[in-house]
Design an enzyme around this catalytic site. Structure first.
Site, PDB file in Angstrom:
ATOM      1  N   ASP A 138       0.736  -1.270  -0.008  1.00 35.72           N
ATOM      2  CA  ASP A 138       0.061  -0.096   0.129  1.00 35.72           C
ATOM      3  C   ASP A 138       0.845   1.341   0.100  1.00 35.72           C
ATOM      4  O   ASP A 138       1.872   1.302   0.677  1.00 35.72           O
ATOM      5  CB  ASP A 138      -0.937  -0.001   1.118  1.00 35.72           C
ATOM      6  N   GLU A 146       1.235  -0.601  -5.173  1.00 37.74           N
ATOM      7  CA  GLU A 146       0.205   0.545  -5.537  1.00 37.74           C
ATOM      8  C   GLU A 146       0.995   1.675  -5.543  1.00 37.74           C
ATOM      9  O   GLU A 146       1.389   2.135  -4.489  1.00 37.74           O
ATOM     10  CB  GLU A 146      -1.020   0.738  -4.253  1.00 37.74           C
TER      11      GLU A 146
END
Length: 715
Positions: A396, A449
């Site tokens: 993330d 990401e």
């Protein structure tokens, strides 16, 4: 020393408690606050009462050498006797330097570890606790086993900033925390174990002892499958939030086992290859969706025990479904029981808020310039692969790690040593993490990401890249959604938005992601981004999904998109499963199922996803008609033609140039009546003709339904 013990401020209890090596000091000292009496118990011998030395201290001055002798203590708690092993007779509580500093072995030694020690010819089982708190002046183990009394079990300061203690006969399922004194002797909030494998929910947030060795895995066939090149595989991820996919009849969470029973058959039927779970690492605030984790080594107990989570992964593997976890190494929350100011100092974050505090998320940023922090995070990544058999991690907020000025104005950030904005420590950590994961788990995948144009995110580290296996294609997501939200009559003015992502489609190993980020904070659902009335919205959605599955790149859809969910995602409720009572939504689900199976079964749609040889434009400049066409090509030379019509105007007798002579057979039509489409008649078998079109000697004639995507295979 007695004063320090009474204040839970003792840093070297083994120098004062337990058996004495020097018999002139006596044989044994015991510190037992609240006890009315203590007796020594030796096997086959009469008990010997200890004298009260101070209020909570008891001493045995008999001429006994207990240094190598196993003994027990009979504790009198106001008339209630408790027989215990004295933890301060066990000096062998440390581990080797390499074991405590090598990421692959750190999680096997830090925190609470079930182990057996030998003493006086006896095997004594218990739990060893190790915690890293270099700036603490004292650390005590507190828990349900000692009434959370920090005076009862002071821990020993060991080397390298580590504190340790072995508690004999301690069972699984015991709650515990660490009570510490800071650098100036100040009391600190009780801290959960950073390496804790299991944790309680509000209000205690305590760590819980757990033995990883107990669970018996049944996924050997999955775990021993041959190593494959993931870039060539069909990968279709179903992104899922465990607390809001489905609820039981009372509106409560499904536990991990119930989720497995419901979800796994659904994934198999729908044709997904992987489930990608939003973070399951323990997080105190449910509304963070897991992106504010405190217990990185513990699957959240909201949905069950670590064994229950293992059962979930096991069930997925036995059904042929891979499991990917969201992993959050960019930041951590400020909860008192967590990593924040862990030992009274900013141990895990930079003290300067320009580097150590994330102003958007109100959370601390890991100080990746510290070796112990880097090792902690890399070890955590390896832990999930080793202990929970996961198949991948999606990392993330990588962009927030890579740039020192991420979401910061001038003066709010500190440049690197070269005056730039790249975070060299984060770059080195991510590279190291990827190298370690692929070294030990060659069938794994790591996914970034990353929302910027940082070069080489999915390039190998030996080529200067970060070493990720894949990267989310945020540009494709943004541009394609921007295009499809336009009214069809206006799309001709935005045609380049649709075609531009193909300019960089092979610059990384991309995953085309329609994630949870696109259905929150007022953005609405994917379905409701589509213009028009209800029928047109669903038709647009079907055409868009067809376009997505025809594009190069792996696929990811957030839960609910596959049924055409109309409401924005709500983590406090389940998906709108009632929509499947309506044919339009049944059609979206049926189409998604067929697209997944088509994508998996046709090599041309996936085995050259990541290289330019797998894609050729057939029609990219028909802006006025809002039509695009391209061919996907497999390594073996198979060709699939994908044609999308993004207007509600059907196109009869639509001629399209093709490079090969032959027949194009229809594989899928998103406007088919079985998907609740218009049922507009299409060409099922198109034979090429020697008619020049788009500068190609051969061409075919098709009928394009309104708002549709068609797949044809050259045979």
């Amino acid at each position: 020393m007695f004063e320090k013990l009474s204040q839970a401020a003792c840093s070297e209890p083994f120098a004062f408690l337990g058996p004495f090596i020097d018999p002139t000091q006596g044989a044994l000292r015991v510190w037992m606050p609240g006890a009315t009496g203590v007796a020594l118990v030796l096997e086959g011998q009469p008990r010997i009462a200890l004298e009260r030395e101070k209020e909570s201290a008891f001493i045995l001055k008999a001429d006994l050498n207990l240094h190598l002798t196993h003994y027990q203590l009979a504790i009198d708690w106001n008339g209630v006797e408790q027989l215990v092993d004295d933890p301060y007779q066990y000096h062998g509580i440390y581990a080797e330097y390499d074991d405590l500093h090598t990421p692959k072995t750190m999680y096997q030694h830090m925190g609470s570890q079930f182990m057996t020690l030998e003493r006086d010819g006896k095997s004594i089982s218990g739990i060893r606790f190790l915690v890293y708190a270099p700036h603490a002046t004292a650390v005590s183990l507190v828990g349900s086993f000692n009434d959370w009394d920090g005076r009862r079990h002071p821990m020993q300061r060991l080397d390298y900033g580590i504190w340790g203690l072995f508690i004999p006969d301690l069972a699984e399922g015991v709650s515990y925390k660490f009570e510490m004194k800071g650098p100036k002797g100040e009391g600190l909030p009780h801290k959960a174990d950073p390496w804790g494998f299991y944790a309680e929910q509000y209000p205690s947030f305590a760590s819980v002892t757990y033995d990883h060795a107990r669970y018996q895995w049944q996924d050997a066939q999955w775990q021993t499958r041959p190593v494959t090149e993931k870039r060539k595989e069909a990968l279709s991820f179903y992104e899922l939030h465990a607390g809001s996919w489905k609820r039981n009849e009372q509106g409560e969470f499904l536990n991990y086992r119930e989720l497995a029973a419901e979800l796994v058959p659904y994934l198999v039927d729908m044709g997904y290859t992987h489930v990608e779970l939003m973070p399951v690492s323990e997080h105190p605030f449910y509304g963070s969706w897991g992106y504010q984790p405190v217990g990185l080594f513990a699957p959240t107990s909201r949905y069950g025990s670590p064994d229950d989570f293992k059962f979930f992964v096991d069930a997925c593997h036995q059904a042929g479904i891979g499991v990917v976890l969201d992993w959050v190494p960019a930041h951590f929350p400020s909860d008192d029981h967590g990593l924040a100011n862990f030992d009274g100092t900013p141990l895990f974050h930079d003290p300067d808020p320009r580097r150590g505090w994330h102003q958007d998320w109100n959370s601390f940023i890991y100080d990746l310039g510290r070796e112990q922090v880097r090792r902690f995070l890399v070890s955590n990544a390896l832990y999930w692969f080793e202990q929970f058999h996961i198949d991948g991690i999606r990392v993330d907020a990588v962009a927030s790690m890579l740039y020192l000025d991420y979401s910061r104005s001038h003066g709010q950030w500190i440049p690197n040593m070269d005056g730039g904005n790249e975070n060299y420590d984060a770059i080195a950590t991510l590279k190291w993490m990827n190298e370690e994961v692929y070294k030990y788990f060659p069938n794994a995948m790591t996914i970034a990401e990353e929302s910027t144009a940082f070069p080489g995110v999915s390039a190998p580290t030996f080529m200067g890249g970060l070493g990720f296996g894949f990267k989310w294609n945020m540009g494709w997501m943004h541009d394609s959604l921007s295009y499809i939200k336009e009214e069809p009559v206006h799309r001709k003015y935005h045609h380049n938005t649709l075609t531009f992502p193909l300019v960089y489609a092979h610059s990384e190993n991309y995953v085309l992601s329609l994630s949870h980020d696109e259905v929150v904070y007022g953005k609405g659902s994917i379905h409701n981004k589509m213009p028009g009335d209800e029928w047109q919205q669903t038709a647009n959605l079907r055409a868009y999904f067809g376009y997505m599955y025809g594009q190069p790149g792996k696929k990811l859809n957030f839960m609910g998109a596959e049924i055409g969910q109309t409401a924005e995602w709500n983590h406090d409720d389940q998906l709108q499963w009632f929509l499947l009572d309506f044919p339009r939504h049944q059609g979206v689900q049926a189409l998604t199922r067929d697209l997944n199976h088509l994508y998996r079964n046709q090599a041309a749609l996936h085995d050259q996803d990541c290289i330019p040889a797998g894609f050729e434009w057939r029609l990219q400049d028909a802006a006025e008609q809002s039509i695009i066409a391209h061919e996907r090509i497999s390594e073996a030379g198979e060709r699939i033609l994908v044609v999308s019509n993004f207007t509600p105007v059907p196109r009869d007798e639509f001629r399209l140039g093709v490079p090969n002579k032959g027949r194009y057979q229809l594989l899928l039509n998103t406007d088919d009546s079985k998907y609740a489409g218009s049922g507009y008649e299409v060409v099922v078998d198109a034979k090429s003709e020697a008619v020049v079109s788009e500068d190609l000697a051969q061409s075919i004639v098709l009928r394009l339904p309104p708002l549709s995507t068609l797949f044809y295979k050259l045979v």
